[in-house]
Write a protein that holds these residues in place. Sequence first.
Motif, mmCIF file in Angstrom:
data_model
loop_
_atom_site.group_PDB
_atom_site.id
_atom_site.type_symbol
_atom_site.label_atom_id
_atom_site.label_comp_id
_atom_site.label_asym_id
_atom_site.label_seq_id
_atom_site.Cartn_x
_atom_site.Cartn_y
_atom_site.Cartn_z
ATOM 1 N N HIS A 66 0.425 -0.948 0.475
ATOM 2 C CA HIS A 66 0.011 -0.448 -0.341
ATOM 3 C C HIS A 66 1.019 1.799 -0.079
ATOM 4 C CE1 HIS A 66 -3.193 2.289 2.123
ATOM 5 N NE2 HIS A 66 -2.596 3.052 0.995
ATOM 6 N N CYS A 67 1.054 2.056 -1.253
ATOM 7 C CA CYS A 67 1.304 2.687 -1.752
ATOM 8 C C CYS A 67 1.113 3.838 -1.278
ATOM 9 C CB CYS A 67 2.027 3.201 -1.963
ATOM 10 S SG CYS A 67 3.697 1.878 -2.387
ATOM 11 N N ILE A 93 2.408 5.921 -10.798
ATOM 12 C CA ILE A 93 1.409 5.109 -10.389
ATOM 13 C C ILE A 93 2.065 3.812 -11.226
ATOM 14 C CG2 ILE A 93 -0.934 4.783 -10.327
ATOM 15 C CD1 ILE A 93 -1.577 6.904 -10.340
ATOM 16 N N LYS A 94 2.238 4.136 -12.787
ATOM 17 C CA LYS A 94 2.986 3.349 -13.373
ATOM 18 C C LYS A 94 4.204 2.455 -13.172
ATOM 19 C CE LYS A 94 0.534 4.217 -18.094
ATOM 20 N NZ LYS A 94 1.368 4.152 -19.499
ATOM 21 N N ASN A 97 3.523 0.476 -9.680
ATOM 22 C CA ASN A 97 2.933 -0.511 -10.091
ATOM 23 C C ASN A 97 3.901 -1.747 -10.015
ATOM 24 O OD1 ASN A 97 0.338 -2.721 -10.853
ATOM 25 N ND2 ASN A 97 0.912 -2.332 -12.584
ATOM 26 N N TYR A 109 -4.877 -3.981 -8.810
ATOM 27 C CA TYR A 109 -4.574 -2.838 -7.400
ATOM 28 C C TYR A 109 -5.730 -2.341 -7.634
ATOM 29 C CZ TYR A 109 -3.150 -0.057 -11.737
ATOM 30 O OH TYR A 109 -2.871 0.984 -13.022
ATOM 31 N N LEU A 111 -6.883 1.890 -7.618
ATOM 32 C CA LEU A 111 -6.863 3.699 -6.591
ATOM 33 C C LEU A 111 -7.786 3.520 -6.311
ATOM 34 C CD1 LEU A 111 -4.717 4.400 -10.497
ATOM 35 C CD2 LEU A 111 -3.572 4.556 -8.158
ATOM 36 N N HIS A 129 -3.755 6.732 -2.977
ATOM 37 C CA HIS A 129 -3.970 5.309 -2.014
ATOM 38 C C HIS A 129 -3.561 4.393 -3.229
ATOM 39 C CE1 HIS A 129 -5.104 5.887 1.395
ATOM 40 N NE2 HIS A 129 -5.119 7.074 1.054
ATOM 41 N N TYR A 130 -2.283 3.517 -3.550
ATOM 42 C CA TYR A 130 -2.450 2.034 -4.456
ATOM 43 C C TYR A 130 -2.260 1.342 -3.599
ATOM 44 C CZ TYR A 130 0.150 -0.851 -7.452
ATOM 45 O OH TYR A 130 0.606 -1.785 -7.510
ATOM 46 N N PRO A 132 -2.145 -2.678 -3.635
ATOM 47 C CA PRO A 132 -2.202 -3.878 -4.625
ATOM 48 C C PRO A 132 -2.643 -5.177 -4.202
ATOM 49 C CG PRO A 132 0.085 -3.602 -3.365
ATOM 50 C CD PRO A 132 -1.159 -2.137 -2.520
#
Length: 176
Positions: A66-67, A93-94, A97, A109, A111, A129-130, A132
Amino acid sequence: MSKLLLYPIIVSCLSLFIYFLVKKSISSAVNNYCAFCTTMVLERQKFYEDDRIIALYTYKPILPGHCLIIPKRHIERFEELTDEEIMQMGQVIKKVNQAAKQVFKTSSYILLQKNGLEVGQSVPHVHFHYVPRVSEDNSMLKLLLKLYITNLKKPLPTEKLYHFTNMMKEAIEEAE
């Protein structure tokens, strides 16, 4: 006799005035605090930075990997981002990921981006929030439960936070 009654009223009014003045100052300071503009937070959690965007490993992850992806410029809402910041945020973001796939063996994931207190934005700085997911973890109910209880959890220990930030940083550097 009337002067004796007047003093307690004046003191009471003055006390109330000071109380509300101090309360307003404290409230304003708390509401203006931004964790993402704090050097200590950035030093502990940052694993990627370019001229406009920063990526952080969150200190209370919903799931491993979680990033948070944030603009360097302090703004509170998505619509305040420039077109360049939006484009660059998408590129970061890519990268996040790709690094999460490598480090945490994730396959999907989510977003999440909130605008305003009414929808739960807790830090007044726009951020994505990313979160996965791994292929075996397909329970939305479990995810929602984790999302709900995450705020009740203790933060990651510093060593673990550094471990994850270093792993993500290395994965991004290897990909570049």
